[in-house]
Write a protein that holds these residues in place. Structure first.
Motif, PDB file in Angstrom:
ATOM      1  N   TYR B 381      46.170  43.175  35.289  1.00 11.23           N
ATOM      2  CA  TYR B 381      45.588  43.083  36.623  1.00 11.23           C
ATOM      3  C   TYR B 381      44.555  44.160  36.883  1.00 11.23           C
ATOM      4  O   TYR B 381      44.083  44.304  37.982  1.00 11.23           O
ATOM      5  N   SER B 382      44.240  44.923  35.855  1.00 11.48           N
ATOM      6  CA  SER B 382      43.193  45.920  36.045  1.00 11.48           C
ATOM      7  C   SER B 382      41.866  45.195  36.124  1.00 11.48           C
ATOM      8  O   SER B 382      41.512  44.422  35.250  1.00 11.48           O
ATOM      9  N   SER B 383      41.154  45.419  37.231  1.00 11.04           N
ATOM     10  CA  SER B 383      39.949  44.604  37.422  1.00 11.04           C
ATOM     11  C   SER B 383      38.841  45.013  36.483  1.00 11.04           C
ATOM     12  O   SER B 383      37.853  44.336  36.341  1.00 11.04           O
ATOM     13  N   LYS B 437      44.024  51.268  42.663  1.00 12.02           N
ATOM     14  CA  LYS B 437      44.205  50.430  43.850  1.00 12.02           C
ATOM     15  C   LYS B 437      43.994  51.220  45.123  1.00 12.02           C
ATOM     16  O   LYS B 437      43.475  50.720  46.089  1.00 12.02           O
ATOM     17  N   PRO B 441      37.513  50.228  47.261  1.00 12.93           N
ATOM     18  CA  PRO B 441      37.103  49.883  48.639  1.00 12.93           C
ATOM     19  C   PRO B 441      37.780  48.593  49.065  1.00 12.93           C
ATOM     20  O   PRO B 441      38.201  47.825  48.221  1.00 12.93           O
ATOM     21  N   PRO B 442      37.853  48.348  50.336  1.00 11.36           N
ATOM     22  CA  PRO B 442      38.490  47.102  50.793  1.00 11.36           C
ATOM     23  C   PRO B 442      37.772  45.906  50.170  1.00 11.36           C
ATOM     24  O   PRO B 442      36.547  45.855  50.116  1.00 11.36           O
ATOM     25  N   LYS B 443      38.552  44.981  49.699  1.00 11.73           N
ATOM     26  CA  LYS B 443      37.995  43.859  48.973  1.00 11.73           C
ATOM     27  C   LYS B 443      37.319  42.902  49.931  1.00 11.73           C
ATOM     28  O   LYS B 443      37.763  42.699  51.049  1.00 11.73           O
ATOM     29  N   SER B 444      36.266  42.317  49.494  1.00  6.85           N
ATOM     30  CA  SER B 444      35.564  41.325  50.318  1.00  6.85           C
ATOM     31  C   SER B 444      35.672  39.983  49.638  1.00  6.85           C
ATOM     32  O   SER B 444      36.213  39.850  48.548  1.00  6.85           O
ATOM     33  N   LEU B 445      35.143  38.991  50.293  1.00  2.00           N
ATOM     34  CA  LEU B 445      35.194  37.632  49.762  1.00  2.00           C
ATOM     35  C   LEU B 445      34.528  37.539  48.408  1.00  2.00           C
ATOM     36  O   LEU B 445      34.916  36.768  47.562  1.00  2.00           O
ATOM     37  N   ASP B 447      34.666  39.496  46.034  1.00  2.00           N
ATOM     38  CA  ASP B 447      35.584  39.851  44.960  1.00  2.00           C
ATOM     39  C   ASP B 447      36.449  38.675  44.583  1.00  2.00           C
ATOM     40  O   ASP B 447      36.853  38.527  43.453  1.00  2.00           O
ATOM     41  N   ALA B 448      36.756  37.851  45.572  1.00  2.00           N
ATOM     42  CA  ALA B 448      37.602  36.685  45.294  1.00  2.00           C
ATOM     43  C   ALA B 448      36.911  35.762  44.324  1.00  2.00           C
ATOM     44  O   ALA B 448      37.530  35.063  43.565  1.00  2.00           O
ATOM     45  N   VAL B 449      35.595  35.751  44.422  1.00  2.00           N
ATOM     46  CA  VAL B 449      34.847  34.790  43.609  1.00  2.00           C
ATOM     47  C   VAL B 449      34.750  35.249  42.166  1.00  2.00           C
ATOM     48  O   VAL B 449      34.598  34.455  41.267  1.00  2.00           O
ATOM     49  N   LYS B 450      34.897  36.572  41.937  1.00  2.00           N
ATOM     50  CA  LYS B 450      34.782  37.044  40.554  1.00  2.00           C
ATOM     51  C   LYS B 450      35.911  36.472  39.738  1.00  2.00           C
ATOM     52  O   LYS B 450      37.033  36.445  40.175  1.00  2.00           O
TER      53      LYS B 450
END
Lengths: 242, 464
Positions: B381-383, B437, B441-445, B447-450
C-alpha cells in the motif's frame, strides 16, 4: 485522517486481479479479486426459451448466486436480483429475443465489497462469453465515515463498523476516437449511475460525495478492466491462429 | 427449455462410436494410457475472515473469546484440478451438541454442491442423483472408515463437540468428479486448523476458545487417506479405464468407484447399476486401485507439506519485525498500544502477497520466499511503490520498493538511517509507511484516479 486497518488511505483500492477463461465447460468465465474478496463467475450463453413471466421479446438473464458455505438465504436472493437487473441494463437485450443467459456466481472469499466484486466478475465473464453489451459496468463500494470523509473499497471489518456505506455501479468510461472537446456539451456517459445499494442512514450531501468519489474510482477500475481484457484477448487471438 | 439445454451436452453418435472404437485399440481421446490419471494440481488458500458466529453459545454454557481478533485466518480450503475437472473444498468448524448415541465424538458432515457453472445440465436447487451419490461415496470413504479422528474433537462430553463441515463445490465438470472431490476434501481437511479451546471458568463448565493469534490452532488427526479411484467399463467389461473424461463417462454404461487407502484397506466400493462385471474384474480393479492410491497419497501429502512449510516460514518471518518495532524511536506513534495494529498491518502485508503466491503451485512459492531471505518488507500500500506487481516479479519488487522506501525515509526523517543500516529494513518499512501516511497532504480526487492497484493477472494466468 484515520488510518484504515490494512494501512490503505481513504482513496486507495485493494489489489485488483482479473483472469478470464478459467473454466472449460462454461461459455465464459472470469475470476475477480479485490484483496481477499474473490468471486468466480461463469456464463452459459443464450439458450432457447425464456422462463414464465419474462418478456419473450427480449433476452432474459438468470443469475444464480452460490455462497461459500451455508444455505442459500434472503441475502443471496437479494444479490441475485440486483445482479440480474444490473446486467439486464448493460446488455443488448434485443439482439437475442426469447433466450435466457445464465450467470452463475460463486463466492470464493469474502472480505467485504462482495457485491461490487461479483458485478465486476460477471461483467468480465459476459465479455469472455461474447454476450453483446452496450458498455461494461464497474462497481465500487464507498463508505461514509463519521466526520464526513469517504473511504473506498471497504473490507468486512470496515463495513461492520461504519454507520453507512453504499455499493455503486457505474458504466465504464468509453474509449473514444472522437476528441472529448467536441462532445463536451453532453454529460459524459460515465456520469450516469446504473445501480446503487445503500446501507445505513447517510445525509444527502454524504451520498453525493460518495457518488463523486465512486465515479472517480470507477475510472481507475475501468482502466484496469480494459487493460486486462485486452491483454487476454490478444492472447486468445494467437491461440486461435495456432 | 431445460431439457433442450441438457440435450446439448449429450454426445453425438459419431463421437460415441469414435470413442468406443479407439478404446478397442486402447487409445483414449486425450492421448492417455488406460490406467493413467490426468494432471493433478492442488492449491490451498488462506482467506481471511472474521471469526464467524461459529462459536455458538449452548443453552447452558456461555463461551467467551480470550482476545477478539478480526484477522482470523481460515485454513482448510483447497482447490483441486484434475485435468479439466475443477473442485473446491472448504472446511469449517463449529461447536455444537453431539449426537445422543455418540456423546464423546465430534461430527463430520459433507455437503456437495453441483454448481450450475460446472455443466450446462446441472440445475440449481435440489441436488440430483449424481450429487447425492457423490456426497455419499465421499462420506463413506472419510467418515465411516474413521479416517478423521472424531474423539479428539470432543470438548465437553455430551455437551459440546466440534462439528466439522466440508463444503465441496464442483466448479467444472471434466469427468470423474468423485475422485477429484475426494482429493479436495482430503487436502482441505489436512490443512484445516481448529482453534484451541479449553474448559475452565468458575464452574469448570465454561468453554474458552482461544484466539488463533494467541494460541496456535490445532490440525485434525487424520489416520489414513482414503483415495477414491473410479473405473469406467466398455465393451461389456472387456476394457476398463481409470479417471474417465466426461465424454468417456457418457459413452460407458458402467462405472465403479473403489475407495482404498495406501495400507491396502478397502474403505468403500460403489457400483450403482449398469451392466454386471465379473468378480475377477472387480479384484483386478482393487489391485490397480491400491497402486494408484499410494501414488495419490504421496502427491497429496507432498502438496500439504509444502504448504505447511510455507505457512511456518511466514510465521517465523513475522517475529523479527515485531521485535524491531520496540527499538524504533517512540515519536512515530508506534507505541505499545498500537502494537496490535502494527501486528495486523504486518500480518496484512504478508497475507496479501500470500494471496498471490499461494495461487501458484506451492513449490514455486517456497523458492520465491527463500530468495527473499528476510521478513517480507514489501508494502503493497505504499503509494511510492510501482503499481504493477505480479508474484513472479516479487524478488525484483522487493528491491524497488526498498529503494522507494529508502528515498522516502531520507526525505522524512534522518533518524531512521541507523535502522536502515542495521538491516532492520522490514521494521523500518512498516514504520516508514506509518510516517508517510501522517506527512502526506490530504488526498484529493486526483489521487483516487491514480492507478494504485496491483496486477495479479500474471499470477492468475500462470496458475491456469
Amino acid at each position: 485522517m484515520e488510518d484504515r486497518t490494512d494501512g490503505r488511505n481513504a482513496n486507495q483500492l485493494r489489489p485488483l486481479g482479473c483472469s478470464r477463461t478459467i473454466l472449460n465447460r462454461a461459455h465464459g468465465s472470469a475470476r475477480w479479486s479485490q484483496g481477499n474478496t474473490i468471486v468466480l463467475a461463469a456464463v452459459y450463453g443464450p439458450k432457447a426459451g425464456t422462463k414464465k413471466g419474462e418478456n419473450p421479446e427480449k433476452a432474459s438473464f438468470e443469475v444464480i448466486w452460490k455462497p461459500k458455505t451455508g444455505q442459500i438465504g434472503k441475502q443471496e436472493r437479494e444479490y441475485e436480483m440486483i445482479l440480474k437487473r444490473t446486467l439486464q441494463s448493460i446488455c443488448l437485450v434485443n439482439v437475442h429475443p426469447n433466450t435466457t443467459t445464465s450467470v452463475i456466481v460463486q463466492v470464493v472469499g469474502d472480505d467485504g465489497s462482495l457485491l461490487p466484486c461479483a458485478i465486476n466478475a460477471s461483467c468480465a465473464a459476459l465479455v469472455d462469453a461474447g454476450i453483446p453489451m452496450k458498455h461494461l459496468a464497474v462497481s465500487i463500494s464507498c463508505g461514509l465515515m463519521e466526520e464526513g470523509s469517504i473511504i473506498l473499497d471497504l473490507t468486512k471489518s470496515e463495513e461492520e463498523k461504519l454507520k453507512a456505506f453504499a455499493y455503486l455501479v457505474f458504466p465504464n468510461s468509453p474509449l473514444s476516437v472522437i476528441d472529448k472537446v467536441h462532445s463536451s456539451k453532453e454529460e459524459p456517459i460515465e456520469h450516469g449511475i446504473i445501480t446503487s445499494v445503500s446501507y445505513g442512514a447517510m445525509p444527502v450531501s454524504g451520498y453525493f460525495d460518495c457518488l463523486e468519489r465512486g465515479r472517480a474510482a470507477s475510472a481507475a477500475i475501468s482502466e484496469f478492466l480494459r487493460r486486462s481484457l485486452q491483454k487476454q484477448s490478444s492472447e486468445d487471438a494467437s491461440r486461435a491462429a495456432q | 427449455m431445460e431439457q433442450r439445454w441438457a440435450n446439448t451436452s449429450r454426445l453425438t453418435i459419431n463421437e460415441k462410436q469414435f470413442i468406443e472404437e479407439a478404446l478397442r485399440s486402447e487409445i483414449r481421446v486425450d492421448g492417455r494410457r488406460l490406467y493413467d490419471y490426468r494432471r493433478l494440481t492442488i492449491k490451498f488458500g488462506r482467506y481471511r475472515c472474521l471469526p464467524r458466529a461459529t462459536i455458538l453459545s449452548c443453552k447452558c454454557y456461555h463461551l467467551r473469546f480470550s482476545l477478539f481478533c478480526c484477522n482470523c485466518r481460515e485454513d482448510g480450503s483447497s482447490e483441486v484440478q484434475l485435468g479439466e475437472t475443477h473442485v473446491m473444498a472448504f472446511v469449517t468448524g463449529q461447536l455444537l451438541q453431539p449426537y445422543r448415541d455418540r456423546p464423546n465424538e465430534g461430527t463430520l458432515a459433507i455437503f456437495t454442491e453441483f454448481s450450475p457453472m460446472a455443466d450446462p445440465s446441472f440445475e440449481p436447487g435440489r441436488p440430483g442423483e449424481a450429487a447425492i451419490e457423490l456426497g455419499r461415496v465421499i462420506d463413506r470413504g472419510l467418515r465411516e472408515s474413521r479416517a478423521v479422528d472424531m474423539e479428539s474433537l470432543c470438548v465437553v462430553a455430551g455437551k459440546s463437540v466440534w462439528a466439522i463441515r466440508v463444503d465441496l463445490h464442483i466448479i467444472d465438470n471434466g469427468g470423474n468428479l468423485i475422485d477429484a472431490a475426494n482429493i479436495a476434501a482430503l487436502a482441505a481437511l489436512s490443512t484445516f486448523r481448529r482453534p484451541e479451546c479449553s474448559v475452565g471458568g468458575d464452574d469448570n463448565q465454561e468453554i474458552i476458545v482461544h484466539d488463533p493469534e494467541v494460541r496456535d490452532p490445532i490440525p485434525l488427526t487424520i489416520h489414513h487417506f482414503p483415495i477414491a479411484v473410479t473405473f469406467a467399463f466398455f465393451h461389456e467389461g472387456n476394457t476398463l479405464v481409470i479417471d474417465p473424461h466426461y465424454k468417456e463417462e457418457a459413452v460407458s454404461g458402467v462405472r465403479m468407484t473403489v475407495t482404498v487407502n495406501s495400507n491396502g484397506d478397502v474403505c468403500a466400493i460403489q457400483k450403482a447399476g449398469g451392466e454386471g462385471i465379473l468378480s475377477g474384474d472387480v479384484m483386478r480393479c482393487l489391485r490397480i486401485a491400491s497402486l494408484k492410491a499410494s501414488e495419490m497419497t504421496t502427491k497429496i501429502k507432498e502438496a500439504v507439506e509444502t504448504y505447511n512449510a510455507e505457512v511456518a516460514l511466514k510465521k517465523v518471518k513475522r517475529h523479527p519485525s515485531l521485535i524491531a518495532q520496540k527499538i524504533t524511536v517512540p515519536d512515530v506513534e508506534m507505541k505499545e498500544a498500537s502494537f496490535q495494529k502494527t501486528k495486523e498491518l504486518s500480518a496484512d502485508m504478508e497475507n496479501s502477497p500470500n494471496q498471490t503466491s499461494t495461487s501458484l503451485t506451492t513449490t514455486k512459492d517456497k523458492d520465491t520466499n527463500a530468495s527473499i531471505g528476510r521478513p517480507l518488507n514489501w508494502d503493497p500500500y505504499s503509494s511510492s511503490a510501482p503499481a504493477i506487481v505480479s508474484s513472479s516479479t516479487l524478488p525484483e519488487l522487493v528491491g524497488t520498493s526498498k529503494d522507494a522506501n529508502e528515498d522516502q525515509m531520507m526525505q522524512t526523517d534522518e533518524e531512521y538511517d541507523p535502522n536502515l543500516k542495521k538491516d532492520q529494513i522490514a521494521s523500518a518499512t512498516g514504520v516508514s509507511s506509518g510516517i508517510h501516511k501522517q506527512n502526506s497532504p490530504p488526498k484529493s480526487l486526483k489521487d483516487a484516479v491514480k492507478p494504485k492497484h496491483k496486477r495479479k493477472k500474471n499470477a492468475e494466468r500462470g496458475a491456469r
